[in-house]
Design an enzyme around this catalytic site. Structure first.
Site, short mmCIF file in Angstrom:
data_model
loop_
_atom_site.label_atom_id
_atom_site.label_comp_id
_atom_site.label_asym_id
_atom_site.label_seq_id
_atom_site.Cartn_x
_atom_site.Cartn_y
_atom_site.Cartn_z
N ALA A 31 0.83 -1.20 0.00
CA ALA A 31 0.00 0.00 0.00
C ALA A 31 0.87 1.26 0.00
CB ALA A 31 -0.94 0.00 1.20
N GLY A 32 1.36 1.59 -1.20
CA GLY A 32 2.02 2.87 -1.40
C GLY A 32 1.00 3.87 -1.89
N ALA A 33 1.35 4.63 -2.92
CA ALA A 33 0.42 5.64 -3.43
C ALA A 33 -0.79 4.98 -4.09
CB ALA A 33 1.14 6.55 -4.41
N ALA A 93 -1.86 8.10 -8.84
CA ALA A 93 -1.71 8.51 -7.44
C ALA A 93 -0.27 8.90 -7.18
CB ALA A 93 -2.14 7.39 -6.49
N LYS A 133 -0.04 -2.27 -21.71
CA LYS A 133 0.37 -1.25 -20.73
C LYS A 133 1.89 -1.18 -20.63
CE LYS A 133 0.13 0.63 -16.16
NZ LYS A 133 -0.09 0.44 -14.71
N ASN A 161 4.42 2.01 -21.02
CA ASN A 161 5.47 2.34 -20.06
C ASN A 161 6.85 2.35 -20.69
OD1 ASN A 161 3.63 2.60 -17.96
ND2 ASN A 161 3.90 0.52 -17.23
#
Length: 308
Positions: free
Chosen positions: A8-10, A121, A177, A181
């Site tokens: 659980a980071g940003a 986020a 994706k 990136n």
């Protein structure tokens, strides 16, 4: 449904917050000082919404009905090993190629669900996350089946007002994706610019197109068939996130390790396995590794680098 957010980071904190607000029982699992600050003073969300939430936290995996994995790609194997003593399914919403394969090796194929997300986020400080952009979450079984658990997870996400889509070809979604990136992340990190500059500066625009085309050819060599052109998708994402700093640029600016190994580095490794040249991805990979090491050479022995 009881859901843990592993890493659980940003991003993980944001998704956990949105699920929590809909009434889902959420546990945020992460590291100090972010997790300890949330435990002490709550999770603050700013940006597209303002909230101060009291969400249970843990430093270690806990029993749940689903774990959403948002750790950095280089921590995937260690996170998987920590979850070996449990039986809950694991949904990966990570960057890069190969995370799901690592999870299946460690946990077994039946526990792993693939996914990608474009929600944005930014961790402002410990305990404070900025919600920078509404996006989409795409989920799917790795074998393409439309299962009951996928439908249940999708419904939970919809009730939390998360934009969710079920894919029957999640491997393609992961590659798509990853190619986005490959184009945006290393170039913004190397040039030190916001995403939009890749469209404004002709040389960067050209390199972005070429690196994505190269990665697309390699994906297709592995049997990936795209539902839309990932090169065009990369340009679209750069436009929509023109004011954003990519996560890789943020990592370089903060002196943190980047996820380049799972992005351009993994493209190069897979190209090498098929004896296909990938010079543009390899060049960007090596330049970012120099930035990671603060201008020092990686080591006197470069034999572990992709393509070496």
């Amino acid at each position: 449904m009881r859901i843990s957010i592993m890493g659980a980071g940003a991003l993980g904190s944001l998704i956990g917050a949105l699920l929590h607000l809909s009434g889902v029982e959420v546990i945020l699992i992460g590291r100090p000082p972010h997790i300890t600050e949330i435990e002490k003073n709550g999770l603050r969300i700013s940006g597209r919404m303002e909230a101060l939430l009291r969400i249970p936290t843990s430093l270690h995996p806990v029993e749940c009905d689903l774990s959403i994995l948002t750790v950095k790609s280089y921590d995937t194997r260690e996170a998987a090993r920590q979850m070996k003593g449990f039986e809950f399914p694991v949904l990966s919403l990570q960057n890069g190629i190969g995370n799901e394969e690592i999870l299946m090796e460690e946990l077994g194929e039946e526990r792993v669900i693939g996914g990608v997300t474009s929600y944005g986020a930014l961790r402002v400080e410990p305990g404070h996350v900025k919600y920078t952009g509404e996006g989409e979450i795409v989920i799917g079984e790795m074998n393409g089946e439309l299962t009951g658990r996928i439908r249940r997870i999708s419904e939970v996400f919809r009730k939390a007002n998360l934009n969710v889509r079920i894919s029957r070809d999640v491997k393609m979604e992961i590659w798509k994706k990853a190619i986005v990136n490959c184009g945006i992340n290393p170039l913004t990190a190397i040039a030190g610019v916001r995403n939009g500059a890749l469209l404004e500066i002709p040389t960067l625009r050209k390199i972005m197109k070429e690196v994505c085309e190269e990665a697309k050819r390699i994906a297709e060599s592995y049997g990936i068939r795209f539902d839309e052109d990932p090169v065009n998708k990369t340009f679209e994402v750069a436009r929509k996130t023109s004011e954003n700093l990519s996560s890789m640029l943020q990592d370089v600016m903060a002196g943190r390790r980047t996820e380049i190994d799972a992005i351009n580095g993994e493209v190069v490794r897979r190209a090498r396995a098929l004896k296909i040249p990938a010079p543009i991805n390899e060049s960007l990979y090596r330049l970012v590794k120099v930035l990671e090491n603060d201008g020092r050479t990686e080591s006197s022995d470069d034999s572990n680098a992709p393509g070496a």
